[in-house]
Design a protein around this motif. Structure first.
Motif, short mmCIF file in Angstrom:
data_model
loop_
_atom_site.label_atom_id
_atom_site.label_comp_id
_atom_site.label_asym_id
_atom_site.label_seq_id
_atom_site.Cartn_x
_atom_site.Cartn_y
_atom_site.Cartn_z
N UNK A 187 49.65 89.01 -24.48
CA UNK A 187 51.16 88.84 -24.24
C UNK A 187 50.83 87.36 -23.51
N UNK A 188 50.08 87.09 -22.77
CA UNK A 188 50.10 85.79 -21.85
C UNK A 188 49.77 84.73 -22.58
N UNK A 189 48.58 84.86 -23.57
CA UNK A 189 47.85 83.91 -24.32
C UNK A 189 48.60 83.60 -25.62
N UNK A 190 49.03 84.62 -26.40
CA UNK A 190 49.75 84.22 -27.54
C UNK A 190 50.73 83.33 -27.53
N UNK A 191 51.71 83.39 -26.60
CA UNK A 191 52.83 82.65 -26.74
C UNK A 191 52.61 81.09 -26.57
N UNK A 192 51.61 80.92 -25.69
CA UNK A 192 51.21 79.55 -25.53
C UNK A 192 50.25 79.10 -26.48
N UNK A 193 49.47 79.72 -27.23
CA UNK A 193 48.66 79.15 -28.67
C UNK A 193 49.89 78.86 -29.55
#
Length: 337
Positions: A85-91
């Protein structure tokens, strides 16, 4: 042959490790990033036995993963849902394709997350953008940017029941009893997963509160009762699915028609033939159904780390990139004998 840079975050877990081994020899992939805090600084050759250039890669700590992921066309997230949830939106915002192996984006209804995953979903807007990638039932479109890789139990249950429901061959109530090897619980050290506790034992767990129940119900479009069991084996899932037969229906004929062009689905003559040994180490799912004229029993088997996780994720990558669906997966060898 031109290759595409791909990364894996969470590369030291069982699913991440399996993805590493598949992608290291994928004909269209250059493995560019392997992120793991526990293996940071060590080479993939030493830790995972990866060959060639992939083996020379050193594991990066997780806090360096996003800057390094900018160089990748696609990244696999083999991380817990909270980390995804933290990483996917940034990528996603960087234009990197994301294949998430956690449950973070599988459920379309954000209100289900507090009960089944224990958190309020902070990225509800992305749920509608995530494609649920079970290729045999809903083919992953070329260009998909955020793919929610299905869970292992839902993959087995849906492949067994969805075609029968779609064809009107069965009616409810629907019941799924499924057993998984201990790798399905991840690579954490706990007392209940120790050898002495698991060996020669067989038990149900998370009864009526398993996080995969709403995922199965969503995929089938039907309510069901789902019970998961812990199998004293390293890997593999066997799902036994029950329903009522619709008058005049032939479940086996439905399977043969539905999966005629599916390279990883093996429809057997009898449920008695479906076994873990026939699928472990491969991206295959074996299935078959039997009926007495009233009840249908459909049984599916797959490797929870391959078709139930990393292999299916590679299958989704292939389709999203416009590559042959079987690339990197058709040379997987079963582990038996």
């Amino acid at each position: 042959m031109q290759t595409v840079p791909v990364g894996i975050i969470g590369a030291s877990g069982y699913s991440g490790l399996e993805a590493s081994r598949i992608l290291a020899v994928h004909p269209f992939v250059e493995l560019r990033l392997l992120a793991s805090n526990s293996w940071a600084g060590e080479t993939a050759a030493r830790r995972a036995g990866l060959p060639g250039a992939a083996g020379k890669l050193k594991y990066a700590p997780q806090d360096q993963a996003i800057p390094l992921a900018r160089e990748c066309a696609a990244v696999f997230l083999a991380t817990p849902a909270e980390a995804s949830l933290q990483v996917a939106p940034i990528l996603y915002s960087l234009g990197v394709k994301v294949i998430d192996l956690s449950g973070a984006f599988r459920l379309r209804d954000a209100s289900l997350y507090p009960k089944h995953y224990g958190f309020d979903h902070p990225q509800a807007d992305l749920l509608s953008k995530a494609f649920y990638g079970l290729p045999e039932l809903s083919r992953t479109p070329a260009g998909a940017r955020l793919i929610a890789n299905p869970g292992c139990y839902p993959t087995a249950a849906a492949l067994a029941l969805a075609p029968l429901i779609e064809a009107g061959a069965v009616q409810g109530p629907f019941i799924v009893d499924a057993a998984s090897g201990v790798t399905g619980a991840g690579r954490k050290a706990t007392e209940e997963m120790s050898f002495a506790e698991v060996d020669e034992d067989f038990r149900a767990y998370r009864v009526l509160r398993h996080q995969h129940q709403p995922e199965i119900a969503q995929t089938l479009g039907r309510p069901l009762t789902f019970t998961a069991h812990l199998l004293p084996a390293k890997r593999g899932i066997l799902a036994t699915c029950y329903a009522r037969l619709a008058r005049g229906a032939d479940p086996q004929a439905v399977y043969l028609h539905k999966y005629a062009s599916s390279p990883f689905l093996e429809v057997l003559d009898s449920p008695d033939q479906v076994s873990l040994k026939g699928v472990v180490g491969t991206n295959k799912c074996q299935l078959a159904a039997a009926t007495d004229g009233e009840t249908v029993v459909a049984i599916a088997a797959l490797d929870n780390l391959v078709k139930g996780a990393a292999g299916q994720a590679v299958q989704n990558l292939n389709l999203a990139m416009g590559w042959p669906e079987t690339a990197g997966l058709d040379n997987l060898r079963g582990l038996h004998p």
